[in-house]
Design an enzyme around this catalytic site. Structure first.
Site, PDB file in Angstrom:
ATOM      1  N   ARG A   1     -19.513  -8.322   0.668  1.00 41.09           N
ATOM      2  CA  ARG A   1     -20.236  -7.223   1.319  1.00 41.09           C
ATOM      3  C   ARG A   1     -19.484  -6.843   2.573  1.00 41.09           C
ATOM      4  NH1 ARG A   1     -25.082 -10.664   2.801  1.00 41.09           N
ATOM      5  NH2 ARG A   1     -23.357 -12.134   2.743  1.00 41.09           N
ATOM      6  N   GLU A   2     -19.361  -5.554   2.834  1.00 46.71           N
ATOM      7  CA  GLU A   2     -18.736  -5.141   4.087  1.00 46.71           C
ATOM      8  C   GLU A   2     -19.607  -5.633   5.243  1.00 46.71           C
ATOM      9  OE1 GLU A   2     -17.657  -0.974   4.041  1.00 46.71           O
ATOM     10  OE2 GLU A   2     -16.738  -1.208   2.076  1.00 46.71           O
TER      11      GLU A   2
ATOM     12  N   ARG B   1     -18.658   5.853   3.872  1.00 47.63           N
ATOM     13  CA  ARG B   1     -18.696   6.419   2.525  1.00 47.63           C
ATOM     14  C   ARG B   1     -20.143   6.411   2.013  1.00 47.63           C
ATOM     15  NH1 ARG B   1     -13.685   3.125  -0.138  1.00 47.63           N
ATOM     16  NH2 ARG B   1     -14.447   1.512   1.264  1.00 47.63           N
TER      17      ARG B   1
ATOM     18  N   PHE C   1     -35.546  -4.694   1.682  1.00 42.74           N
ATOM     19  CA  PHE C   1     -35.828  -3.868   2.866  1.00 42.74           C
ATOM     20  C   PHE C   1     -35.785  -2.388   2.504  1.00 42.74           C
ATOM     21  CE2 PHE C   1     -34.715  -7.955   4.465  1.00 42.74           C
ATOM     22  CZ  PHE C   1     -35.535  -8.130   5.564  1.00 42.74           C
ATOM     23  N   PRO C   2     -36.922  -1.702   2.645  1.00 43.50           N
ATOM     24  CA  PRO C   2     -36.921  -0.271   2.339  1.00 43.50           C
ATOM     25  C   PRO C   2     -36.175   0.473   3.436  1.00 43.50           C
ATOM     26  CG  PRO C   2     -39.016  -0.884   3.300  1.00 43.50           C
ATOM     27  CD  PRO C   2     -38.214  -2.161   3.179  1.00 43.50           C
TER      28      PRO C   2
ATOM     29  N   LYS D   1     -21.609   4.666  -6.590  1.00 42.48           N
ATOM     30  CA  LYS D   1     -20.625   4.940  -7.655  1.00 42.48           C
ATOM     31  C   LYS D   1     -20.766   3.949  -8.816  1.00 42.48           C
ATOM     32  CE  LYS D   1     -16.347   2.481  -6.329  1.00 42.48           C
ATOM     33  NZ  LYS D   1     -16.398   1.414  -7.304  1.00 42.48           N
TER      34      LYS D   1
ATOM     35  N   LYS E   1     -19.951  -7.529 -12.804  1.00 45.90           N
ATOM     36  CA  LYS E   1     -19.866  -6.827 -11.511  1.00 45.90           C
ATOM     37  C   LYS E   1     -20.828  -5.636 -11.461  1.00 45.90           C
ATOM     38  CE  LYS E   1     -18.628  -5.299  -7.598  1.00 45.90           C
ATOM     39  NZ  LYS E   1     -18.955  -5.956  -6.358  1.00 45.90           N
TER      40      LYS E   1
ATOM     41  N   ASP F   1       0.857  -1.188   0.000  1.00 50.67           N
ATOM     42  CA  ASP F   1       0.000   0.000   0.000  1.00 50.67           C
ATOM     43  C   ASP F   1       0.896   1.242   0.000  1.00 50.67           C
ATOM     44  OD1 ASP F   1      -3.263   0.254   0.893  1.00 50.67           O
ATOM     45  OD2 ASP F   1      -2.048   2.095   0.975  1.00 50.67           O
TER      46      ASP F   1
ATOM     47  N   CYS G   1     -19.965   1.414  -2.854  1.00 55.29           N
ATOM     48  CA  CYS G   1     -20.128   0.692  -4.125  1.00 55.29           C
ATOM     49  C   CYS G   1     -21.378   1.052  -4.919  1.00 55.29           C
ATOM     50  CB  CYS G   1     -20.095  -0.805  -3.851  1.00 55.29           C
ATOM     51  SG  CYS G   1     -18.481  -1.336  -3.270  1.00 55.29           S
TER      52      CYS G   1
HETATM   53  N1  LIG Z   1     -15.484  -1.997  -0.317  1.00 59.48           N
HETATM   54  C1  LIG Z   1     -16.187  -2.987  -0.830  1.00 59.48           C
HETATM   55  O1  LIG Z   1     -17.076  -3.538  -0.192  1.00 59.48           O
HETATM   56  C2  LIG Z   1     -15.920  -3.469  -2.232  1.00 59.48           C
HETATM   57  C3  LIG Z   1     -16.432  -4.714  -2.630  1.00 59.48           C
HETATM   58  C4  LIG Z   1     -16.179  -5.160  -3.938  1.00 59.48           C
HETATM   59  C5  LIG Z   1     -15.420  -4.391  -4.805  1.00 59.48           C
HETATM   60  N2  LIG Z   1     -14.922  -3.192  -4.380  1.00 59.48           N
HETATM   61  C6  LIG Z   1     -14.048  -2.448  -5.303  1.00 59.48           C
HETATM   62  O2  LIG Z   1     -12.690  -2.723  -4.921  1.00 59.48           O
HETATM   63  C7  LIG Z   1     -11.864  -1.562  -5.137  1.00 59.48           C
HETATM   64  C8  LIG Z   1     -11.199  -1.156  -3.827  1.00 59.48           C
HETATM   65  O3  LIG Z   1     -12.198  -0.787  -2.917  1.00 59.48           O
HETATM   66  P1  LIG Z   1     -11.905  -0.605  -1.349  1.00 59.48           P
HETATM   67  O4  LIG Z   1     -13.205  -0.333  -0.699  1.00 59.48           O
HETATM   68  O5  LIG Z   1     -11.066  -1.726  -0.868  1.00 59.48           O
HETATM   69  O6  LIG Z   1     -11.022   0.730  -1.385  1.00 59.48           O
HETATM   70  P2  LIG Z   1     -10.241   1.428  -0.183  1.00 59.48           P
HETATM   71  O7  LIG Z   1     -10.277   2.868  -0.450  1.00 59.48           O
HETATM   72  O8  LIG Z   1     -10.745   0.897   1.120  1.00 59.48           O
HETATM   73  O9  LIG Z   1      -8.728   0.890  -0.337  1.00 59.48           O
HETATM   74  C9  LIG Z   1      -7.880   1.215  -1.380  1.00 59.48           C
HETATM   75  C10 LIG Z   1      -6.437   1.129  -0.878  1.00 59.48           C
HETATM   76  O10 LIG Z   1      -5.549   1.330  -1.981  1.00 59.48           O
HETATM   77  C11 LIG Z   1      -4.438   2.099  -1.517  1.00 59.48           C
HETATM   78  N3  LIG Z   1      -3.733   2.672  -2.668  1.00 59.48           N
HETATM   79  C12 LIG Z   1      -4.087   3.739  -3.435  1.00 59.48           C
HETATM   80  N4  LIG Z   1      -3.191   3.901  -4.429  1.00 59.48           N
HETATM   81  C13 LIG Z   1      -2.257   2.920  -4.304  1.00 59.48           C
HETATM   82  C14 LIG Z   1      -1.101   2.543  -5.028  1.00 59.48           C
HETATM   83  N5  LIG Z   1      -0.734   3.205  -6.116  1.00 59.48           N
HETATM   84  N6  LIG Z   1      -0.392   1.487  -4.604  1.00 59.48           N
HETATM   85  C15 LIG Z   1      -0.752   0.793  -3.499  1.00 59.48           C
HETATM   86  N7  LIG Z   1      -1.851   1.091  -2.775  1.00 59.48           N
HETATM   87  C16 LIG Z   1      -2.596   2.142  -3.171  1.00 59.48           C
HETATM   88  C17 LIG Z   1      -5.047   3.093  -0.553  1.00 59.48           C
HETATM   89  O11 LIG Z   1      -4.067   3.643   0.310  1.00 59.48           O
HETATM   90  C18 LIG Z   1      -6.073   2.195   0.158  1.00 59.48           C
HETATM   91  O12 LIG Z   1      -5.498   1.572   1.300  1.00 59.48           O
HETATM   92  C19 LIG Z   1     -12.802  -0.511  -5.742  1.00 59.48           C
HETATM   93  O13 LIG Z   1     -12.747  -0.617  -7.137  1.00 59.48           O
HETATM   94  C20 LIG Z   1     -14.176  -0.946  -5.249  1.00 59.48           C
HETATM   95  O14 LIG Z   1     -15.209  -0.511  -6.096  1.00 59.48           O
HETATM   96  C21 LIG Z   1     -15.136  -2.716  -3.111  1.00 59.48           C
HETATM   97  O1  LIG Z   2     -32.623  -4.652   1.565  1.00 61.85           O
HETATM   98  C1  LIG Z   2     -31.714  -3.815   1.578  1.00 61.85           C
HETATM   99  C2  LIG Z   2     -30.342  -4.149   1.435  1.00 61.85           C
HETATM  100  C3  LIG Z   2     -29.401  -3.134   1.444  1.00 61.85           C
HETATM  101  N1  LIG Z   2     -29.779  -1.839   1.586  1.00 61.85           N
HETATM  102  C4  LIG Z   2     -28.760  -0.773   1.544  1.00 61.85           C
HETATM  103  O2  LIG Z   2     -27.912  -0.967   0.410  1.00 61.85           O
HETATM  104  C5  LIG Z   2     -26.606  -0.501   0.683  1.00 61.85           C
HETATM  105  C6  LIG Z   2     -25.577  -1.562   0.350  1.00 61.85           C
HETATM  106  O3  LIG Z   2     -25.731  -2.663   1.209  1.00 61.85           O
HETATM  107  P1  LIG Z   2     -24.913  -4.023   1.005  1.00 61.85           P
HETATM  108  O4  LIG Z   2     -25.094  -4.481  -0.381  1.00 61.85           O
HETATM  109  O5  LIG Z   2     -25.307  -4.951   2.084  1.00 61.85           O
HETATM  110  O6  LIG Z   2     -23.429  -3.533   1.312  1.00 61.85           O
HETATM  111  P2  LIG Z   2     -22.075  -3.353   0.477  1.00 61.85           P
HETATM  112  O7  LIG Z   2     -20.993  -3.751   1.411  1.00 61.85           O
HETATM  113  O8  LIG Z   2     -22.071  -1.996  -0.137  1.00 61.85           O
HETATM  114  O9  LIG Z   2     -22.097  -4.475  -0.681  1.00 61.85           O
HETATM  115  C7  LIG Z   2     -22.502  -4.210  -2.027  1.00 61.85           C
HETATM  116  O10 LIG Z   2     -21.454  -3.614  -2.767  1.00 61.85           O
HETATM  117  C8  LIG Z   2     -20.226  -4.393  -2.782  1.00 61.85           C
HETATM  118  C9  LIG Z   2     -19.183  -3.562  -3.502  1.00 61.85           C
HETATM  119  O11 LIG Z   2     -19.277  -3.640  -4.882  1.00 61.85           O
HETATM  120  C10 LIG Z   2     -20.510  -5.724  -3.473  1.00 61.85           C
HETATM  121  O12 LIG Z   2     -19.321  -6.496  -3.518  1.00 61.85           O
HETATM  122  C11 LIG Z   2     -21.612  -6.480  -2.716  1.00 61.85           C
HETATM  123  O13 LIG Z   2     -21.919  -7.696  -3.394  1.00 61.85           O
HETATM  124  C12 LIG Z   2     -22.852  -5.573  -2.660  1.00 61.85           C
HETATM  125  O14 LIG Z   2     -23.884  -6.201  -1.886  1.00 61.85           O
HETATM  126  C13 LIG Z   2     -26.596  -0.094   2.166  1.00 61.85           C
HETATM  127  O15 LIG Z   2     -26.764   1.306   2.252  1.00 61.85           O
HETATM  128  C14 LIG Z   2     -27.809  -0.798   2.740  1.00 61.85           C
HETATM  129  O16 LIG Z   2     -28.383  -0.145   3.841  1.00 61.85           O
HETATM  130  C15 LIG Z   2     -31.105  -1.497   1.739  1.00 61.85           C
HETATM  131  O17 LIG Z   2     -31.455  -0.316   1.854  1.00 61.85           O
HETATM  132  N2  LIG Z   2     -32.035  -2.497   1.723  1.00 61.85           N
END
Ligand SMILES: NC(=O)c1ccc[n+]([C@@H]2O[C@H](COP(=O)([O-])OP(=O)(O)OC[C@H]3O[C@@H](n4cnc5c(N)ncnc54)[C@H](O)[C@@H]3O)[C@@H](O)[C@H]2O)c1
Ligand SMILES: O=c1ccn([C@@H]2O[C@H](COP(=O)(O)OP(=O)(O)O[C@H]3O[C@H](CO)[C@@H](O)[C@H](O)[C@H]3O)[C@@H](O)[C@H]2O)c(=O)[nH]1
Length: 455
Positions: free
Chosen positions: A171-172, A348, A271-272, A283, A224, A49, A280
């Site tokens: 999912r987070e 976020r 769920f409303p 964006k 995706k 990182d 995610c």
């Molecule tokens: N957060 C999620 O739930 C989730 C789930 C699926 C997919 N994604 C996708 O995965 C990607 C990453 O998301 P995230 O939530 O983990 O992001 P994040 O912002 O939490 O983490 C990104 C990391 O990359 C680092 N970074 C930036 N530039 C760098 C470089 N040049 N070299 C090394 N490290 C560098 C940052 O310091 C940071 O720690 C995005 O495209 C997102 O859409 C996110």
């Molecule tokens: O019935 C529902 C389910 C979710 N949400 C909302 O939807 C958003 C996203 O929720 P969730 O999908 O559980 O969380 P994320 O961690 O953002 O995960 C989504 O986004 C990720 C990043 O791309 C994907 O990897 C996952 O598959 C996708 O579920 C949140 O604001 C939730 O409150 C609702 O309002 N009603």
């Protein structure tokens, strides 16, 4: 075949035959979970990182994010010397067979995904590689990105490599479980060599019959965005149904159960609430619309999803303002929930931030409590609101309680205590946590989403 070695406790000697050497570039929510979970099945993983403070923290055995279950795996794999952290890209990738890019792809000014992190890293990696590597885009990236990554690397090297699209669906809040037991793994590649390596790597994660779906890079990249956009649409549809329920005197919880029991619709993501948020959905829906635009396709349904979600974010604050006859100046509100969803510290695009903006701009003051999200909110907006040490402390003398995130500890509060602490027995619930009859019995004015108002 990849071996599965799950160690609990002290260091044990490991078979060396089948583990792979992996580098993960970017250690955010996705990169850190990916790196840790790949180490868990016996691979040697180096996470890199650019954020030196973050790397130092992880080298010192501290997690920079809150994600349930991650700490056990993180500490175990560090102790077993399978998980390492560095700021040095060169040393991280030197021996790696597979390099994952888990870098940000935030919205650019026009809503399209900003690929500068991904393509910048691809160029850097191109300069550094000396033998065959598989470069995997884990980041969410628009169709055609694999070609761009390939071109960025080609401009820097003559060494052989393959680029694979492997979107992440975790999912987070349940990220570890989602990674260890994914519904499916999608792998986009047309290279037989890369396909074989990726299939071996993911073997341990699909032992229960969940599929690895191989496809071309473009289909994988679109999968995706289509998945996230479909889920965002499903939620948005229910938010509209909820809004209609309020107008016609129906109960959205009943309607949800009524339709969700049809297998073709399914019970999940119905769920409303206060609009979808997070890093995610907002964006990614926007980026898919932008991709469609660039290809001269008007993705009408997604434009509506964006529009409806914007207005849904104001539904709860609208209810509050209406209750106080449009004037919340000088009112004091307790707010439960800041994170965009439970079990994460991620704020976020959290709906709570919009609600805070609306009410504070109208002259109200807010005291909030969230189990994990308060530090991040404090860093973002400072003393725009006050922060409570526990849910009940937020209630003192408040004109109403607003519930924005459905953390488990908000589900069964001591209502006598809530009633005693609030100035008015008034609750606005953006997550429909409570039974209407219970609220009547406890003598609350209770206004939720898509259900009757009780008092
Ligand atoms: N957060 C999620 O739930 C989730 C789930 C699926 C997919 N994604 C996708 O995965 C990607 C990453 O998301 P995230 O939530 O983990 O992001 P994040 O912002 O939490 O983490 C990104 C990391 O990359 C680092 N970074 C930036 N530039 C760098 C470089 N040049 N070299 C090394 N490290 C560098 C940052 O310091 C940071 O720690 C995005 O495209 C997102 O859409 C996110
Ligand atoms: O019935 C529902 C389910 C979710 N949400 C909302 O939807 C958003 C996203 O929720 P969730 O999908 O559980 O969380 P994320 O961690 O953002 O995960 C989504 O986004 C990720 C990043 O791309 C994907 O990897 C996952 O598959 C996708 O579920 C949140 O604001 C939730 O409150 C609702 O309002 N009603």
């Amino acid at each position: 075949m990849q071996g599965i070695f799950i160690f609990v406790g002290k260091k044990v000697s490991q078979p060396k035959t089948t583990s792979m050497k992996i580098a993960v570039v970017g250690t955010g929510y996705v990169g850190l979970v990916t790196g840790t979970c790949l180490a868990e099945t016996g691979n040697q993983v180096i996470c890199v990182d650019i954020n030196a403070d973050k790397v130092k923290m992880m080298q010192n055995g501290k997690l920079p994010i809150y994600e349930p279950g991650l700490d056990i795996l993180f500490h175990r794999n560090i102790a077993q010397e399978r998980l390492h952290f560095t700021t040095d890209l060169g040393s991280a990738i030197a021996e790696a067979q597979i390099i994952f890019l888990a870098l940000p792809t935030p919205p650019g000014g026009d809503g399209s995904a900003d690929l500068s992190y991904v393509l910048g890293a691809a160029k850097d990696i191109g300069k550094l590689i000396t033998d065959y590597k598989v470069i995997v885009t884990k980041s969410t990236v628009p169709v055609g990105t694999a070609d761009k990554v390939r071109a960025a690397m080609d401009s820097q090297t003559t060494v052989e490599f393959d680029v694979v699209s492997n979107p992440e669906f975790l999912r987070e809040g349940v990220a570890v479980e989602d990674f260890m037991k994914p519904d499916r793994v999608v792998i986009g590649t047309q290279s037989e060599r890369a396909r074989k390596l990726m299939g071996e790597l993911y073997g341990p994660y699909v032992r229960q019959g969940n599929p690895i779906i191989f496809m071309d890079e473009r289909s994988s990249e679109l999968t995706k965005y289509a998945a996230n956009s479909f889920l965002a649409t499903k939620i948005t549809f229910m938010n509209e149904v909820a809004n209609l329920c309020e107008l016609v005197g129906a109960d959205v919880d009943m309607v949800r159960k009524g339709i969700g029991s049809d297998d073709r619709i399914g019970r999940r993501f119905l769920f409303p609430g206060v609009g979808y948020g997070g890093s995610c959905f907002p964006k990614d829906v926007q980026a898919l619309v932008k991709s469609a635009d660039e290809n001269k396709y008007d993705f009408k349904i997604l434009n509506s999803v964006i529009e409806v979600n914007e207005s849904q974010k104001t539904v709860l604050s609208g209810k509050v303002k209406k209750y106080f006859n449009g004037d919340v100046k000088g009112k004091k509100f307790a707010l439960w929930g800041l994170a965009f969803k439970p079990e994460t510290d991620d704020i976020r695009e959290a709906p709570a931030l919009y609600i805070i903006d609306e009410l504070v701009a109208a002259g109200a003051t807010i005291t909030a409590f969230d189990p994990e999200g308060m530090n991040n909110v404090r860093n973002l907006i400072g003393n725009k609101i006050s922060y409570a040490a526990d849910p009940y402390s937020a209630l003192h003398d408040a004109d109403a309680l607003l519930i924005v995130t459905e953390w488990s500890l908000f589900r069964t509060p001591d209502f006598d205590q809530v009633a005693k602490l609030l100035k008015n027995k008034v609750i606005f619930d953006g997550r429909n946590l409570y039974d209407l009859q219970k609220m009547i019995d406890c003598g609350f004015y209770y206004n939720s989403i898509g259900r009757k108002i009780v008092s």
